[in-house]
Design an enzyme around this catalytic site. Sequence first.
Site, PDB file in Angstrom:
ATOM      1  N   TRP A 187       0.863  -1.186   0.000  1.00  0.00           N
ATOM      2  CA  TRP A 187       0.000   0.000   0.000  1.00  0.00           C
ATOM      3  C   TRP A 187       0.891   1.224   0.000  1.00  0.00           C
ATOM      4  CZ3 TRP A 187      -0.085   3.884   3.801  1.00  0.00           C
ATOM      5  CH2 TRP A 187      -1.006   4.910   3.557  1.00  0.00           C
ATOM      6  N   GLU A 228      -2.953  -3.026  -2.589  1.00  0.00           N
ATOM      7  CA  GLU A 228      -4.087  -2.492  -1.834  1.00  0.00           C
ATOM      8  C   GLU A 228      -4.501  -1.115  -2.336  1.00  0.00           C
ATOM      9  OE1 GLU A 228      -5.181  -1.303   2.815  1.00  0.00           O
ATOM     10  OE2 GLU A 228      -3.256  -2.244   2.320  1.00  0.00           O
ATOM     11  N   LYS A 230      -7.094   2.439  -2.438  1.00  0.00           N
ATOM     12  CA  LYS A 230      -7.673   3.389  -1.501  1.00  0.00           C
ATOM     13  C   LYS A 230      -8.382   4.480  -2.276  1.00  0.00           C
ATOM     14  CE  LYS A 230      -6.574   5.701   2.851  1.00  0.00           C
ATOM     15  NZ  LYS A 230      -5.553   5.914   3.889  1.00  0.00           N
ATOM     16  N   ASP A 261      -9.629  -3.180   1.577  1.00  0.00           N
ATOM     17  CA  ASP A 261      -9.711  -2.686   2.952  1.00  0.00           C
ATOM     18  C   ASP A 261     -11.105  -2.107   3.168  1.00  0.00           C
ATOM     19  OD1 ASP A 261      -9.586  -0.663   5.159  1.00  0.00           O
ATOM     20  OD2 ASP A 261      -7.488  -1.282   5.241  1.00  0.00           O
ATOM     21  N   HIS A 264     -11.440   1.741   2.948  1.00  0.00           N
ATOM     22  CA  HIS A 264     -10.774   2.462   1.868  1.00  0.00           C
ATOM     23  C   HIS A 264     -11.697   2.897   0.735  1.00  0.00           C
ATOM     24  CE1 HIS A 264      -6.274   1.394   2.637  1.00  0.00           C
ATOM     25  NE2 HIS A 264      -6.874   1.938   3.688  1.00  0.00           N
ATOM     26  N   HIS A 288      -8.565  -6.529   4.474  1.00  0.00           N
ATOM     27  CA  HIS A 288      -8.220  -5.800   5.684  1.00  0.00           C
ATOM     28  C   HIS A 288      -9.543  -5.420   6.338  1.00  0.00           C
ATOM     29  CE1 HIS A 288      -3.779  -4.428   5.020  1.00  0.00           C
ATOM     30  NE2 HIS A 288      -3.929  -5.740   5.125  1.00  0.00           N
ATOM     31  N   ASP A 296     -11.905   6.956   6.440  1.00  0.00           N
ATOM     32  CA  ASP A 296     -11.035   5.810   6.717  1.00  0.00           C
ATOM     33  C   ASP A 296     -10.327   6.002   8.050  1.00  0.00           C
ATOM     34  OD1 ASP A 296      -9.392   3.585   6.551  1.00  0.00           O
ATOM     35  OD2 ASP A 296      -7.893   4.620   5.363  1.00  0.00           O
ATOM     36  N   ASP A 298     -10.281   3.686  10.615  1.00  0.00           N
ATOM     37  CA  ASP A 298      -9.739   2.438  11.169  1.00  0.00           C
ATOM     38  C   ASP A 298     -10.133   2.197  12.622  1.00  0.00           C
ATOM     39  OD1 ASP A 298      -8.175   1.338   8.926  1.00  0.00           O
ATOM     40  OD2 ASP A 298      -7.049   3.192   9.091  1.00  0.00           O
ATOM     41  N   ASP A 328      -7.037  -4.461  10.229  1.00  0.00           N
ATOM     42  CA  ASP A 328      -6.305  -3.193  10.111  1.00  0.00           C
ATOM     43  C   ASP A 328      -7.084  -2.103  10.829  1.00  0.00           C
ATOM     44  OD1 ASP A 328      -4.770  -1.050   9.492  1.00  0.00           O
ATOM     45  OD2 ASP A 328      -4.986  -1.192   7.316  1.00  0.00           O
TER      46      ASP A 328
END
Length: 431
Positions: A187, A228, A230, A261, A264, A288, A296, A298, A328
């Site tokens: 990423w 990955e 985003k 993810d 993302h 993820h 985003d 997390d 993640d």
Amino acid sequence: MTSSSRLETAYALAVEQYQSVGVDVEEALARLRDVSVSVHCWQGDDVAGFENTCQTLGSGLAVTGNHPGRARNAEELRSDLEQAYALIPGSHRLNLHAIYGEFDEPVERNEIGVEHFQGWIEWARGQGVQLDFNPSYFSHPNADDGFTLAHPDSGIRDFWIEHGMACRRIAAAMGKAQGSPCMNNFWVPDGYKDLPADRTAPRKRLADSLDRIFAESMDASETLDSVECKLFGIGSESYVVGSHEFYMGYAITRNKVLCLDAGHFHPTEVISDKISSTLLYVPELLLHVSRGVRWDSDHVVTMSDELQAIMQEIVRGDYLNRVHIGLDFFDASINRVSAWVIGTRNTLKALLMALLEPREELQRLEREGDFTSRLALMEEQKTMPFGAVWDYYCETAGVPFGRNWMSAVADYERSVLTQRDETHPETVATV
């Protein structure tokens, strides 16, 4: 009646109830035991790493909070991980970033080697844990302007290409040592805060950089490359070079694993709907599992509708052998060990719920056009005694069931985390 006998009685009743809709609980538990979630190391230290260069967290990453006990070195981080693993049923993996090597002195990222991760390899072998890996394209002077592999300066671009090459060799060594492929996930944060005048040139540079990194042939039994995507990030709100479309095309044409993810994408966009589509074209997926709140951010994984939908898609499509499940998130506002335990246990709970569905019956009703019965059965499934099966699984796996794990973390915080003498200000790092 003892708590153990109550648990077994509840489990026996649950088995009967699931049998009545054609679900074999023992088979579901057997499949769950075979799943290893890749637990991310960076929750334990707020994505600081161990480079000892005093580099501030950056490149669009942000951690908030100052809960006591942040791991300051590999020994402390491994201790915290052992405590978390002891409270999570099953055997699981560890996902390491390149900044978590053990460096006696500063080492540039394009010069790191397997010797800096030998301690992790030995620890993992002793713990029965398998490793995954990630190059670290952030929190470095060569990433300060928001570009790495897509940088217009060929010298900076070459530096990050060399870092990627070094990380592939480290991942291959890890995979060889553990006798299982080490997933190596790429990423990069590259992008613009405001509207770009040229969206094409950075993407051409990124594709070329990745091609150079992946030019060296690696044994798939030792390491797998994943890429990955985003949608946007802090400091790259208007344009991210490695978009979903970019990496989808790259993974298809280069036969790479695609990483999705959960945080993302646009807040109204979910990855559960992407699983069946992407697996028509790419060999495998890395997930993820995270929880973005409005952006985003997390957050620790909770038992949300989307988490359940992700696991349902994996099971309903029979994709367990093609989907790698990783986590993640990073949260310093709560006990960091608890964050690991909550997030991982919720991921496993959602997967167990999906495994306990009468999948064949639901799909038969759908094929026959009986959508009324399909919906009714899906809704009735929500009140099935899943909790009794989960508690039984935890008990037989030798970990606390229900909320009993919380006292173990509280004891660990009192005896270990609060004894760490570092006092650090609230961590809030952005670009």
